[in-house]
Enzyme design. Structure first.
Site, PDB file in Angstrom:
ATOM      1  N   CYS A   1       3.609  -5.804   5.243  1.00  0.00           N
ATOM      2  CA  CYS A   1       3.571  -7.214   4.868  1.00  0.00           C
ATOM      3  C   CYS A   1       2.450  -7.881   5.653  1.00  0.00           C
ATOM      4  O   CYS A   1       1.868  -7.281   6.561  1.00  0.00           O
ATOM      5  CB  CYS A   1       4.918  -7.896   5.139  1.00  0.00           C
ATOM      6  SG  CYS A   1       5.553  -7.676   6.824  1.00  0.00           S
TER       7      CYS A   1
ATOM      8  N   ARG B   1      -6.032  -0.010  10.970  1.00  0.00           N
ATOM      9  CA  ARG B   1      -6.181   0.183   9.532  1.00  0.00           C
ATOM     10  C   ARG B   1      -7.659   0.213   9.171  1.00  0.00           C
ATOM     11  O   ARG B   1      -8.448  -0.585   9.674  1.00  0.00           O
ATOM     12  CB  ARG B   1      -5.495  -0.957   8.775  1.00  0.00           C
ATOM     13  CG  ARG B   1      -5.409  -0.734   7.263  1.00  0.00           C
ATOM     14  CD  ARG B   1      -4.901  -1.992   6.586  1.00  0.00           C
ATOM     15  NE  ARG B   1      -4.380  -1.719   5.248  1.00  0.00           N
ATOM     16  CZ  ARG B   1      -4.339  -2.614   4.267  1.00  0.00           C
ATOM     17  NH1 ARG B   1      -4.822  -3.839   4.470  1.00  0.00           N
ATOM     18  NH2 ARG B   1      -3.845  -2.306   3.085  1.00  0.00           N
TER      19      ARG B   1
ATOM     20  N   HIS C   1       0.190   2.465  -0.314  1.00  0.00           N
ATOM     21  CA  HIS C   1       0.399   2.190  -1.740  1.00  0.00           C
ATOM     22  C   HIS C   1       0.273   3.432  -2.634  1.00  0.00           C
ATOM     23  O   HIS C   1      -0.367   3.381  -3.691  1.00  0.00           O
ATOM     24  CB  HIS C   1      -0.581   1.119  -2.224  1.00  0.00           C
ATOM     25  CG  HIS C   1      -0.579  -0.137  -1.393  1.00  0.00           C
ATOM     26  ND1 HIS C   1       0.571  -0.773  -0.970  1.00  0.00           N
ATOM     27  CD2 HIS C   1      -1.615  -0.867  -0.876  1.00  0.00           C
ATOM     28  CE1 HIS C   1       0.247  -1.838  -0.252  1.00  0.00           C
ATOM     29  NE2 HIS C   1      -1.063  -1.914  -0.164  1.00  0.00           N
TER      30      HIS C   1
ATOM     31  N   ASP D   1       4.589  -5.733   0.636  1.00  0.00           N
ATOM     32  CA  ASP D   1       3.201  -6.176   0.506  1.00  0.00           C
ATOM     33  C   ASP D   1       3.112  -7.692   0.346  1.00  0.00           C
ATOM     34  O   ASP D   1       2.081  -8.216  -0.086  1.00  0.00           O
ATOM     35  CB  ASP D   1       2.470  -5.474  -0.642  1.00  0.00           C
ATOM     36  CG  ASP D   1       0.953  -5.623  -0.573  1.00  0.00           C
ATOM     37  OD1 ASP D   1       0.432  -5.809   0.541  1.00  0.00           O
ATOM     38  OD2 ASP D   1       0.296  -5.576  -1.636  1.00  0.00           O
TER      39      ASP D   1
END
Length: 289
Positions: A27, A119, A176, A244
């Site tokens: 999130c 990330r 994802h 998300d």
């Protein structure tokens, strides 16, 4: 630079209760821009989605934990995320975006602030692959910290980056479901390679969220179910799931967060597997006490 739509303001109440200590493992918090400005070189501008919005959603859906992932619109300025983690009093962990300027002191400060990984974005519409020299140097720096790296890939990257994926020496999480395309079928090369990776590499993790990115259609995005099911069955101890929220860069049908929870219960109906997906796996990877 495009502007993003806001999330669905009326999430439905999930049909099933979450297990205790369930974690939304993907999130975001955005802004508020007047306090936490967006990066000048961002590829999109989201509507503000501050900490208070995230907490309200998690309380409504039944998540007691969450992992706040730094998004590209804030660049390497992780202060909005760190502020949210601190205000969560142990409820949240974070994934940062960093560059080659980060040193040991900077990484230590992020760790103290609740960050447990970095990330890197490879997705073409968000700017494409990073400098691989920077990528490798950052991974060397985080290896001794017990951190992991999150990879935001296009489906074609799973094919093109096989050597890179094999060379990564820290745990890595593919976002994802690798953004595979449901209309291309379960036998498409990117998905076959993703399943093989999850079967063969104990460092590989995958988030079985982002159904709206995988789907060819509109919500409830049912055509993504077989992909999530296959990945859960292949590596039940290395799968994660998240909302998300607030769904940046959605160009198709904006998901309803309660509907996404219901979809997750459909592709993971087994209570034991759901305990791993929502509680045990994120607790282990993200170092929840």
């Amino acid at each position: 630079m495009k502007s993003c739509l806001p999330p669905d303001p009326n999430p439905t109440k999930p049909q099933h209760a979450m297990p205790a200590l369930a974690c939304d493992a993907h999130c975001h918090v955005f802004g508020p821009a007047e306090r936490f400005p967006y990066a000048d070189d961002r590829s999109y501008t989201p509507p503000d989605a501050p900490f208070e919005h995230l907490v309200a959603l998690h309380d409504f859906l039944g998540f007691q934990r969450g992992v706040i992932v730094q998004a590209s619109c804030h660049g390497t300025d992780n202060t909005a995320m760190i502020d949210a983690i601190g205000r969560g009093n142990g409820r949240y962990r974070g994934i940062a975006i960093v560059d080659d300027h980060i040193d040991g002191n900077g990484l230590d400060a992020l760790h103290e602030g609740g960050v447990r990984g970095v990330r890197f974005n490879f997705v073409k519409h968000l700017g494409g692959a990073p400098d691989m020299g920077v990528f490798n140097r950052v991974l060397e720096r985080i290896e001794t910290m017990g951190w992991h790296v999150v990879l935001h890939l296009d489906a074609t990257d799973i094919v093109e980056l096989q050597d890179v994926l094999k060379s990564i020496c820290v745990p890595f999480v593919i976002d994802h479901m690798g953004r595979v395309r449901a209309q291309d079928g379960l036998e498409q090369e990117p998905f076959r390679l993703l399943v093989q990776l999850m079967r063969d590499n104990p460092l590989a993790w995958v988030k079985v969220c982002g159904a709206e990115r995988v789907s060819a259609g509109k919500r409830p995005f049912e055509d993504a179910i077989p992909y999530a099911q296959t990945l859960i069955e292949t590596a039940p101890d290395r799968v994660l799931w998240g909302t998300d929220f607030p769904h940046p860069n959605i160009s198709k049908d904006m998901p309803n967060d309660g509907g996404l929870v219901d979809l997750m219960f459909r592709f993971c109906p087994n209570e034991g597997l759901r305990q791993k997906l929502l509680v045990d796996n994120p607790a282990r990877l993200y170092d929840f006490g």
